[in-house]
Design a protein around this motif. Structure first.
Motif, PDB file in Angstrom:
ATOM      1  N   ILE A   1      -3.161   7.311  -8.479  1.00  6.79           N
ATOM      2  CA  ILE A   1      -4.156   6.340  -8.032  1.00  6.79           C
ATOM      3  C   ILE A   1      -3.501   4.973  -8.004  1.00  6.79           C
ATOM      4  O   ILE A   1      -2.908   4.553  -9.001  1.00  6.79           O
ATOM      5  CB  ILE A   1      -5.374   6.335  -8.975  1.00  6.79           C
ATOM      6  N   ALA A   2      -3.588   4.306  -6.868  1.00  5.56           N
ATOM      7  CA  ALA A   2      -2.956   2.987  -6.725  1.00  5.56           C
ATOM      8  C   ALA A   2      -3.892   2.034  -6.000  1.00  5.56           C
ATOM      9  O   ALA A   2      -4.601   2.421  -5.065  1.00  5.56           O
ATOM     10  CB  ALA A   2      -1.651   3.099  -5.961  1.00  5.56           C
ATOM     11  N   LYS A   3      -3.878   0.787  -6.462  1.00  7.57           N
ATOM     12  CA  LYS A   3      -4.627  -0.287  -5.810  1.00  7.57           C
ATOM     13  C   LYS A   3      -3.686  -1.472  -5.682  1.00  7.57           C
ATOM     14  O   LYS A   3      -2.912  -1.750  -6.589  1.00  7.57           O
ATOM     15  CB  LYS A   3      -5.841  -0.695  -6.647  1.00  7.57           C
ATOM     16  N   GLY A   4      -3.773  -2.140  -4.555  1.00  8.35           N
ATOM     17  CA  GLY A   4      -2.891  -3.281  -4.366  1.00  8.35           C
ATOM     18  C   GLY A   4      -3.174  -4.041  -3.091  1.00  8.35           C
ATOM     19  O   GLY A   4      -4.233  -3.887  -2.477  1.00  8.35           O
ATOM     20  N   GLU A   5      -2.184  -4.833  -2.712  1.00 10.70           N
ATOM     21  CA  GLU A   5      -2.275  -5.663  -1.512  1.00 10.70           C
ATOM     22  C   GLU A   5      -1.014  -5.452  -0.690  1.00 10.70           C
ATOM     23  O   GLU A   5       0.083  -5.385  -1.236  1.00 10.70           O
ATOM     24  CB  GLU A   5      -2.394  -7.130  -1.909  1.00 10.70           C
ATOM     25  N   VAL A   6      -1.202  -5.368   0.629  1.00 10.65           N
ATOM     26  CA  VAL A   6      -0.075  -5.174   1.546  1.00 10.65           C
ATOM     27  C   VAL A   6      -0.139  -6.254   2.616  1.00 10.65           C
ATOM     28  O   VAL A   6      -1.203  -6.514   3.189  1.00 10.65           O
ATOM     29  CB  VAL A   6      -0.126  -3.771   2.192  1.00 10.65           C
ATOM     30  N   ALA A   7       0.999  -6.861   2.894  1.00  9.35           N
ATOM     31  CA  ALA A   7       1.067  -7.953   3.864  1.00  9.35           C
ATOM     32  C   ALA A   7       0.739  -7.470   5.271  1.00  9.35           C
ATOM     33  O   ALA A   7       1.135  -6.381   5.679  1.00  9.35           O
ATOM     34  CB  ALA A   7       2.458  -8.573   3.849  1.00  9.35           C
ATOM     35  N   SER A   8       0.023  -8.290   5.998  1.00  3.86           N
ATOM     36  CA  SER A   8      -0.292  -8.015   7.398  1.00  3.86           C
ATOM     37  C   SER A   8       0.937  -8.328   8.242  1.00  3.86           C
ATOM     38  O   SER A   8       1.620  -9.316   8.013  1.00  3.86           O
ATOM     39  CB  SER A   8      -1.466  -8.894   7.839  1.00  3.86           C
ATOM     40  N   SER A   9       1.195  -7.470   9.229  1.00  2.00           N
ATOM     41  CA  SER A   9       2.335  -7.740  10.110  1.00  2.00           C
ATOM     42  C   SER A   9       1.930  -8.628  11.280  1.00  2.00           C
ATOM     43  O   SER A   9       2.771  -9.267  11.900  1.00  2.00           O
ATOM     44  CB  SER A   9       2.927  -6.429  10.625  1.00  2.00           C
ATOM     45  N   SER A  10       0.635  -8.695  11.582  1.00  2.00           N
ATOM     46  CA  SER A  10       0.183  -9.492  12.722  1.00  2.00           C
ATOM     47  C   SER A  10      -0.345 -10.874  12.333  1.00  2.00           C
ATOM     48  O   SER A  10      -0.385 -11.769  13.168  1.00  2.00           O
ATOM     49  CB  SER A  10      -0.900  -8.738  13.486  1.00  2.00           C
ATOM     50  N   LYS A  11      -0.765 -11.027  11.082  1.00  2.00           N
ATOM     51  CA  LYS A  11      -1.327 -12.305  10.635  1.00  2.00           C
ATOM     52  C   LYS A  11      -0.540 -12.815   9.427  1.00  2.00           C
ATOM     53  O   LYS A  11      -0.650 -12.257   8.336  1.00  2.00           O
ATOM     54  CB  LYS A  11      -2.796 -12.138  10.276  1.00  2.00           C
TER      55      LYS A  11
ATOM     56  N   ARG B   1      10.508  -5.113  -3.267  1.00  2.00           N
ATOM     57  CA  ARG B   1      11.684  -5.989  -3.100  1.00  2.00           C
ATOM     58  C   ARG B   1      11.469  -7.059  -2.037  1.00  2.00           C
ATOM     59  O   ARG B   1      11.885  -8.192  -2.191  1.00  2.00           O
ATOM     60  CB  ARG B   1      12.904  -5.161  -2.715  1.00  2.00           C
ATOM     61  N   ASN B   2      10.833  -6.676  -0.936  1.00  2.00           N
ATOM     62  CA  ASN B   2      10.631  -7.637   0.154  1.00  2.00           C
ATOM     63  C   ASN B   2       9.367  -8.482  -0.033  1.00  2.00           C
ATOM     64  O   ASN B   2       9.091  -9.357   0.767  1.00  2.00           O
ATOM     65  CB  ASN B   2      10.593  -6.920   1.504  1.00  2.00           C
ATOM     66  N   GLY B   3       8.587  -8.203  -1.082  1.00  2.00           N
ATOM     67  CA  GLY B   3       7.395  -8.988  -1.386  1.00  2.00           C
ATOM     68  C   GLY B   3       6.182  -8.665  -0.533  1.00  2.00           C
ATOM     69  O   GLY B   3       5.155  -9.318  -0.648  1.00  2.00           O
ATOM     70  N   LYS B   4       6.278  -7.628   0.307  1.00  2.00           N
ATOM     71  CA  LYS B   4       5.169  -7.304   1.203  1.00  2.00           C
ATOM     72  C   LYS B   4       4.125  -6.392   0.571  1.00  2.00           C
ATOM     73  O   LYS B   4       3.028  -6.262   1.092  1.00  2.00           O
ATOM     74  CB  LYS B   4       5.696  -6.658   2.482  1.00  2.00           C
ATOM     75  N   VAL B   5       4.472  -5.753  -0.542  1.00  2.00           N
ATOM     76  CA  VAL B   5       3.542  -4.852  -1.223  1.00  2.00           C
ATOM     77  C   VAL B   5       3.416  -5.285  -2.676  1.00  2.00           C
ATOM     78  O   VAL B   5       4.418  -5.423  -3.375  1.00  2.00           O
ATOM     79  CB  VAL B   5       4.002  -3.381  -1.141  1.00  2.00           C
ATOM     80  N   ARG B   6       2.175  -5.496  -3.110  1.00  2.00           N
ATOM     81  CA  ARG B   6       1.889  -5.866  -4.500  1.00  2.00           C
ATOM     82  C   ARG B   6       0.983  -4.801  -5.096  1.00  2.00           C
ATOM     83  O   ARG B   6      -0.101  -4.552  -4.569  1.00  2.00           O
ATOM     84  CB  ARG B   6       1.170  -7.211  -4.567  1.00  2.00           C
ATOM     85  N   ILE B   7       1.422  -4.185  -6.176  1.00  2.00           N
ATOM     86  CA  ILE B   7       0.614  -3.161  -6.838  1.00  2.00           C
ATOM     87  C   ILE B   7      -0.088  -3.804  -8.019  1.00  2.00           C
ATOM     88  O   ILE B   7       0.554  -4.359  -8.902  1.00  2.00           O
ATOM     89  CB  ILE B   7       1.482  -1.977  -7.298  1.00  2.00           C
ATOM     90  N   ASN B   8      -1.418  -3.701  -8.025  1.00  2.00           N
ATOM     91  CA  ASN B   8      -2.213  -4.251  -9.116  1.00  2.00           C
ATOM     92  C   ASN B   8      -2.621  -3.189 -10.126  1.00  2.00           C
ATOM     93  O   ASN B   8      -2.895  -3.501 -11.277  1.00  2.00           O
ATOM     94  CB  ASN B   8      -3.477  -4.928  -8.564  1.00  2.00           C
ATOM     95  N   TYR B   9      -2.706  -1.934  -9.692  1.00  2.00           N
ATOM     96  CA  TYR B   9      -3.133  -0.835 -10.556  1.00  2.00           C
ATOM     97  C   TYR B   9      -2.396   0.412 -10.127  1.00  2.00           C
ATOM     98  O   TYR B   9      -2.348   0.744  -8.932  1.00  2.00           O
ATOM     99  CB  TYR B   9      -4.648  -0.630 -10.411  1.00  2.00           C
TER     100      TYR B   9
ATOM    101  N   ASN C   1       0.697 -14.703   6.145  1.00  2.00           N
ATOM    102  CA  ASN C   1       0.047 -15.134   4.904  1.00  2.00           C
ATOM    103  C   ASN C   1      -1.252 -14.392   4.587  1.00  2.00           C
ATOM    104  O   ASN C   1      -2.043 -14.852   3.785  1.00  2.00           O
ATOM    105  CB  ASN C   1      -0.213 -16.641   4.894  1.00  2.00           C
ATOM    106  N   LEU C   2      -1.487 -13.243   5.243  1.00  2.00           N
ATOM    107  CA  LEU C   2      -2.678 -12.444   4.958  1.00  2.00           C
ATOM    108  C   LEU C   2      -2.246 -11.143   4.286  1.00  2.00           C
ATOM    109  O   LEU C   2      -1.309 -10.479   4.737  1.00  2.00           O
ATOM    110  CB  LEU C   2      -3.438 -12.111   6.240  1.00  2.00           C
ATOM    111  N   PHE C   3      -2.911 -10.801   3.186  1.00  4.46           N
ATOM    112  CA  PHE C   3      -2.669  -9.542   2.498  1.00  4.46           C
ATOM    113  C   PHE C   3      -3.938  -8.703   2.554  1.00  4.46           C
ATOM    114  O   PHE C   3      -5.026  -9.191   2.276  1.00  4.46           O
ATOM    115  CB  PHE C   3      -2.273  -9.786   1.032  1.00  4.46           C
ATOM    116  N   HIS C   4      -3.783  -7.422   2.937  1.00  7.68           N
ATOM    117  CA  HIS C   4      -4.911  -6.500   3.002  1.00  7.68           C
ATOM    118  C   HIS C   4      -5.094  -5.822   1.646  1.00  7.68           C
ATOM    119  O   HIS C   4      -4.117  -5.447   0.999  1.00  7.68           O
ATOM    120  CB  HIS C   4      -4.678  -5.428   4.074  1.00  7.68           C
ATOM    121  N   LYS C   5      -6.341  -5.642   1.245  1.00  5.31           N
ATOM    122  CA  LYS C   5      -6.666  -4.926   0.009  1.00  5.31           C
ATOM    123  C   LYS C   5      -6.660  -3.432   0.323  1.00  5.31           C
ATOM    124  O   LYS C   5      -7.362  -2.972   1.219  1.00  5.31           O
ATOM    125  CB  LYS C   5      -8.021  -5.358  -0.519  1.00  5.31           C
ATOM    126  N   VAL C   6      -5.852  -2.690  -0.452  1.00  4.89           N
ATOM    127  CA  VAL C   6      -5.636  -1.274  -0.167  1.00  4.89           C
ATOM    128  C   VAL C   6      -5.812  -0.452  -1.448  1.00  4.89           C
ATOM    129  O   VAL C   6      -5.393  -0.882  -2.519  1.00  4.89           O
ATOM    130  CB  VAL C   6      -4.208  -1.044   0.394  1.00  4.89           C
TER     131      VAL C   6
END
Length: 84
Positions: free
Chosen positions: A23-33, A6-14, A35-40
Motif C-alpha cells: 500500500i502506497a500513498k504519495g505525490e507524483v509530478a505532472s509532466s504537463s503542468k 532520485r529525480n524528485g518527481k515522486v514523493r512517497i508519504n506512506y 510545479n504541480l504534484f498529483h495525489k496518488v
C-alpha cells in the motif's frame, strides 16, 4: 515525507506491506503542468502481480481508471521498500 525519488518527481508519504499487499500513498509530478504534484494512492498484490486498486487526481485517471502517475508511484515504491 518518507521517501523521494532520485529525480524528485515522486514523493512517497506512506508505504506499508500487509501480507501480500503493498500500500502506497504519495505525490507524483505532472509532466504537463510545472510545479504541480498529483495525489496518488495504490494497492499492489505481490501474489497476483497486479495493481488491485489505484487513484489519482489527474484527468486521465478519471477517464481510464489508471494513469502513468500510478505506475510511477508503484515503480518507485517497489524500489523504495528495500531501502526503508
Amino acid at each position: 515525507m518518507l521517501y523521494v525519488s532520485r529525480n524528485g518527481k515522486v514523493r512517497i508519504n506512506y508505504l506499508k506491506r500487509e501480507d501480500s499487499l503493498l500500500i502506497a500513498k504519495g505525490e507524483v509530478a505532472s509532466s504537463s503542468k510545472p510545479n504541480l504534484f498529483h495525489k496518488v494512492e495504490i494497492v499492489y498484490s505481490f501474489e497476483k502481480k497486479y495493481l488491485i486498486r489505484g487513484s489519482c487526481d489527474c484527468e486521465i485517471s478519471s477517464f481510464y481508471g489508471i494513469c502513468k502517475h500510478q505506475l510511477m508511484l508503484l515503480y518507485v515504491s517497489l524500489r523504495a521498500r528495500k531501502k526503508i
